[in-house]
Design an enzyme around this catalytic site. Structure first.
Site, PDB file in Angstrom:
ATOM      1  N   GLU A 179      40.129  52.264  50.146  1.00 53.03           N
ATOM      2  CA  GLU A 179      40.235  53.723  50.006  1.00 53.03           C
ATOM      3  C   GLU A 179      41.377  54.085  49.056  1.00 53.03           C
ATOM      4  O   GLU A 179      41.255  55.003  48.234  1.00 53.03           O
ATOM      5  CB  GLU A 179      40.487  54.369  51.380  1.00 53.03           C
ATOM      6  CG  GLU A 179      39.296  54.338  52.309  1.00 53.03           C
ATOM      7  CD  GLU A 179      39.156  53.012  53.046  1.00 53.03           C
ATOM      8  OE1 GLU A 179      40.021  52.118  52.860  1.00 53.03           O
ATOM      9  OE2 GLU A 179      38.176  52.842  53.795  1.00 53.03           O
TER      10      GLU A 179
ATOM     11  N   GLU B  26      39.511  55.270  26.320  1.00 54.76           N
ATOM     12  CA  GLU B  26      39.254  54.158  25.413  1.00 54.76           C
ATOM     13  C   GLU B  26      38.936  52.933  26.288  1.00 54.76           C
ATOM     14  O   GLU B  26      39.710  52.591  27.186  1.00 54.76           O
ATOM     15  CB  GLU B  26      40.479  53.943  24.527  1.00 54.76           C
ATOM     16  CG  GLU B  26      40.234  53.099  23.295  1.00 54.76           C
ATOM     17  CD  GLU B  26      40.356  51.640  23.628  1.00 54.76           C
ATOM     18  OE1 GLU B  26      39.629  50.822  23.026  1.00 54.76           O
ATOM     19  OE2 GLU B  26      41.168  51.314  24.508  1.00 54.76           O
TER      20      GLU B  26
ATOM     21  N   CYS C 102      43.652  42.033  49.111  1.00 58.79           N
ATOM     22  CA  CYS C 102      43.767  42.717  50.394  1.00 58.79           C
ATOM     23  C   CYS C 102      45.225  42.672  50.833  1.00 58.79           C
ATOM     24  O   CYS C 102      45.818  41.589  50.924  1.00 58.79           O
ATOM     25  CB  CYS C 102      42.878  42.040  51.435  1.00 58.79           C
ATOM     26  SG  CYS C 102      43.108  42.721  53.094  1.00 58.79           S
TER      27      CYS C 102
ATOM     28  N   ASP D 189      39.815  40.714  46.861  1.00 56.72           N
ATOM     29  CA  ASP D 189      38.620  41.542  47.032  1.00 56.72           C
ATOM     30  C   ASP D 189      37.928  41.663  45.678  1.00 56.72           C
ATOM     31  O   ASP D 189      38.578  41.577  44.633  1.00 56.72           O
ATOM     32  CB  ASP D 189      39.003  42.945  47.529  1.00 56.72           C
ATOM     33  CG  ASP D 189      39.418  42.957  48.983  1.00 56.72           C
ATOM     34  OD1 ASP D 189      38.818  42.208  49.775  1.00 56.72           O
ATOM     35  OD2 ASP D 189      40.330  43.712  49.330  1.00 56.72           O
TER      36      ASP D 189
END
Lengths: 121, 121, 121, 121, 121, 121, 121, 121, 121, 121
Positions: free
Chosen positions: A76, A57, A34, A41
Site C-alpha cells: 500500500e 520521460e 518486504c 516482492d
C-alpha cells in the site's frame, strides 16, 4: 526509513497540450523488499495518465522505479508513494496506478490508486 | 454450528487514509466442507475494498480463511459470513467479495456480496 | 507419523483386460499439510496408467486422496506414497503420477514418479 | 444390458487406398448415462485412423454415437466398445480413440484405446 | 466432375537447393463445396515441405486453392488432390498437408496426407 | 568478480532413493544485474532433476537465487554457474536448467544447460 | 543486389565451452522489404544454437538484423542468408533458425533452416 | 407438447435475505432435442440472480435441466421456459439467463432473457 | 450490380413477444468477393437483436449469407446491406451487426452497424 | 524535421452516410524510428471512427503509415500526428487511435488519442 527520491524523474514538454489524451505505461519488472521479512516482492505497475504540460520521460521512470529494488516498503505504501512522486513531477490532469504483486502464501494483492481522489469526482 | 472466529483477523493502520483507493486480494486456495455431504468444497475468493482507517493484514487473513478448512457451510453462508467478518474487522468504506467455487455435478456457482448493500446506493 | 490407509481404495475388474490401453485421471483438488509449517499445500494430481486386471474406482480414489487433507507430508513423500498405494491396489502394467503444487515463496514444484521404475526400461 | 448396434455405421470407399494417411475426427457432443447413478455423462471423443479400403461416413458416425445418449455404460466400457464397433465397420490399418469426460466429484478422466493393440508393436 | 487444374501453380528456383530445409505455409481461408449437400465447407490447410529444385510461388498457390471455391469435393478427396498437385508441380523431397475443416453436425475432421508415403519410410 | 556462494544451498535426504523420478521447480522471480550496463535483468528459471541421495531444500534454493539480485553476470554465465552449484550440492543423476530472460532491445533469450553433458549420452 | 554485411556481427568467448548447451534467441521485430512489390514484410526469427568457442553478442545481432529493414529479399533467401552469416561468425556446433512471417493475402509462411544440414545427420 | 415440470425445482431459505447479493450458476452440460430434426442440441446455461426469500437448490436444478434431455424445444422457447420456471420457484428480485448453444451449420446462437423485463427498468 | 435478395430470409413467430430479450448469432463462415481485386474476402458476422413479433429462421439466414459467396461488395456496403435486409425481414426492436474481416495487407477491419441509428438514442 | 505528408491518404464516399456506424481498423505492422537512439520502434495502431461523408481507403492508409518507417518521432508525437492527418482527410464524426508500442527497457507504452477532444463532451 528514507524514501526513493523523485528527483530522478525527468519530464519533457507535452507535444499536444491542448488535447485530452491518455498515456498507459506498463512496467512488469518492478521489485521491492518486504520490510517485515526482508524478502523481495515482485509486481507489475500499470501507470495511466492524462498529461497536462509535462510527460514523464521513460528512461528516468525506469531508473526511479529501480530505486525500490533494495528498499523496504509495504504494497500500500509503495503504490501511494509512486503516485505522489509522479503527480509531483508531471502535474497531470489525471493519473491512476495499478500495482499487481505476485502471490505470497497463496494470496495475491493489487493496489489501485488515483489522482485526483476518486471520491472527489 | 459454531462459526470461525473473526478474532484471528488483524489489521494495520491505513498509511494513506485521506485517499480513496482500492485493494484487491485474490485467494485461490479456499476450501471448506459441504454440510450435507461432508465432502470438501474448493473455491477462489476475490476480496476488493476501499480502506478507511484500517487495512487487513494478509497473513491473518490467510489464517482466518484456513479456519473454514474443516468447517461445514453452504456457499451462500460462507461468502456472507466472511464479508461480515472482514467488515467488522476493517470497517471499510466499501467491500465486495466474489467467491467462485469449483464444479459439482457439472454445475459451478459464484456468490457475489457487497457492503454497503448494493440496493442502498 | 501414520500414513493414509490404502484400504480405502477400491477396484473393479478391467472390462477389456486383453487390450493395452491408458486411463488418465486428473484431480485438481488435492490438498495436504506441510509438516514443517503446518500450513496447507494445494496441488493437481495427474494419474495415468495401463490397467492389467483391475481399474481404480473413482469415488474411492477421491476418498483416499481426501485422507491427506489434514495429513502432514512433503511433496516428494506424498507423491511417492500415492504411487505405491495405487500400484499395490491395482497392480497396473504401468503407472505415472505428476503432482503439480501451487507456488510457495514464488517457487512452484512438480514431482513426477513412474512404475515400473523409468530406469529399468 | 444391450449394446448400441454398430449396424448404424456406414462407410464409403477410401478414395486414395494406396496412400497411408490419417483422418482425425473430433466429436465434442458425446453423452451417455452412468449405469450406477443414472446421471448423464458428457465427453469429447477424438477418433484418429489410417483407413484401408473404407472410411467411416460422418453422419452415420453421429447417429451411432447418439445411440449412447440414453444408454448406461462406464467410461472404460464405452470407449472400448466404440473402438470395437469402428474397427469392425472400417477395418482400418490403425485406429486410436481418446475419450475425455467432464469432471465428476472434482475428478476428470480420459480413456485412450488403440487398434491394433499398442503392446503388439 | 472435373478437377481444378494444377497448371495455375507456378514455381521459382529454390535459392539454396543444397540445404535440407523446411517451408511451412498456412492457408486459413480455404473453402470448397460439399458434393452431397451443395453447402460450402471451410478449413485451414497447413502445407509443409522440404524443397528440392523448386519452391511454390505463393500467389499462384492462393489462386490454385481458390479454384476449389465453387468445386464440390469430399474432405479426403480434396486433401489428397491438393497434395498430388503440389507434388507434381514442385517435386519436393518431402511434403505434408494437414487440412482441418470447421465443424458440421457437431463433428470436425482433419485429414493428414504425406509424400512420399509414410509407410514406405 | 566473486560468485554467490553455493554454501547457502541445503539438501535433505531423498525419501525414495531407489526410484528414478523427476522434480521440476519453476522460479519466475529471478533477477540479476547486467555487468555491462548495470541494469537489472529478470527471468524465469526451470530446474528439473532426477535426485540420487539428496533433494534440494526449496527455501535455501530461494535464498541462493536471491544472492544474484545485486550480482552482475551475463545470461550464459549465470545459468551455467547455477547448474554447477546445484550439481555440486545435490549430486543428482540428471539435471537441466532452462533460464528464460525477459526482452531487451526487442530480443529475448533462453539458455538451456544440462548435466551430465548432453553430448556424452 | 548487395547483401547486409555480416561484419556487423560481434561475438564473445563462450564462458563454458566444455559443456554442450543451447541458447535460444527470439527476435519478434524483424522486418525486410519484398523485392517484387517493394512492400515491407514482418516476421519473428527464433535462433537456436549450441555454441562452440563463440557466442553471438546480442546488441550486434540486433544491429545486423536491422540491416534488412530497407533491404529487398524473399522469405527463403533472407532466412538462409542469416543462417550463413551467423554460422560464419560463431562457428557453432549446431544452429537452427525459424523465421515466421506475418500473413500476406490470407497466407502465412515459416521457413526453417538448420546447420549442419539436417539430411547429413 | 408437454413442458418439463418445474415441480422438480426445490428451494431453500435465503440465509441473508436482507442483503442484495448475486448468485451466478453455470451449467455447461445442458442438452435438449431439436423439435424439427430430432437431433440433440447442446449448450451452456448461465443463470444469475439476486435472491429474495428463496435460493434454488442446486441438485434439484440439475435434475430439472435434465428433464430437457429428451424434450424437443427451440432455443428461444427453452430459454424463456427455464426463466419462467426459475422465477416461479424462487421469486427472485432479479434473474438473467444466458443460453449459449453449440454451432449448427457453421452458426452459433446465444439467447439472453431477464426478469423483470429489461424494458421496464 | 444486383444485391442478394432478402426474400430468402424466413422468419418464425417470436414465442415470447412480451419479453424484451436478446438473441446473438455468430456466423464465422462469411465470405464475399472484393469488387476491385476480384479476390475473396472472409469474415465473422455477429448479429445481435431484440425481436419484436418475428425471429429470423437460422437455416434461411445461412442461405441468405451464402448469396454473398460470389458477390462483389466492399466491407462497409456488405455490412450495411445485411443490416437493412435483416431489419426489413424481422422488424426488430433493436439490431446490431459486427462484421470482422480477416487481414489484408497487414490490416484488418471491423464494421459495426446498428438499428435504430445509435445517434437517435 | 519534416512530417509524413497526409496527401497520400485517399478517401471514398461513405456508402451509408445517414447511418451512425463505426469502422475499426487494426494495423499491427507499424514501425517508426526513435529520434534519440535512431533505433526502430514497433507498434500496433487501432483506428476507430464514425465516418461522416468520407471513409479512408485502406491501401492508401497502409502507404501513409509506411511513411513513418524511416521517420524519427516520439510515441506521443506520432500518435497525435496520425490522428490529425486522418481527421483532416476524412472529417469523421468521431475518431480514436490507440497506439500500443512493444517493450523497451522492460517498459511498454500505449498512447490513446480522440477527436473531438474527450474533455469537450
Amino acid at each position: 526509513m528514507t524514501v526513493p527520491s523523485q528527483n530522478i524523474l525527468e519530464t519533457f514538454e507535452n507535444p499536444f497540450p491542448k488535447r485530452t489524451y491518455t498515456i498507459d505505461t506498463v512496467c512488469p519488472e518492478f521489485t521491492s523488499m518486504c520490510p517485515v521479512t526482508g524478502q523481495p516482492d515482485f509486481g507489475t505497475l500499470t501507470i495511466s495518465y492524462i498529461p497536462d504540460q509535462k510527460c514523464v520521460e521513460l528512461k528516468s521512470l525506469k531508473l526511479y522505479l529501480q530505486e525500490y529494488r533494495n528498499h523496504g516498503a509495504f504494497y500500500e505504501q509503495v503504490t501511494n508513494l509512486i503516485l505522489d512522486a509522479l503527480v509531483a513531477a508531471t502535474q497531470p490532469r489525471w493519473m491512476k496506478i495499478e500495482a499487481a504483486f505476485t502471490p505470497r502464501g497463496g494470496i495475491r494483492t493489487t493496489v489501485i490508486v488515483e489522482h485526483p481522489d476518486a471520491a472527489t469526482e
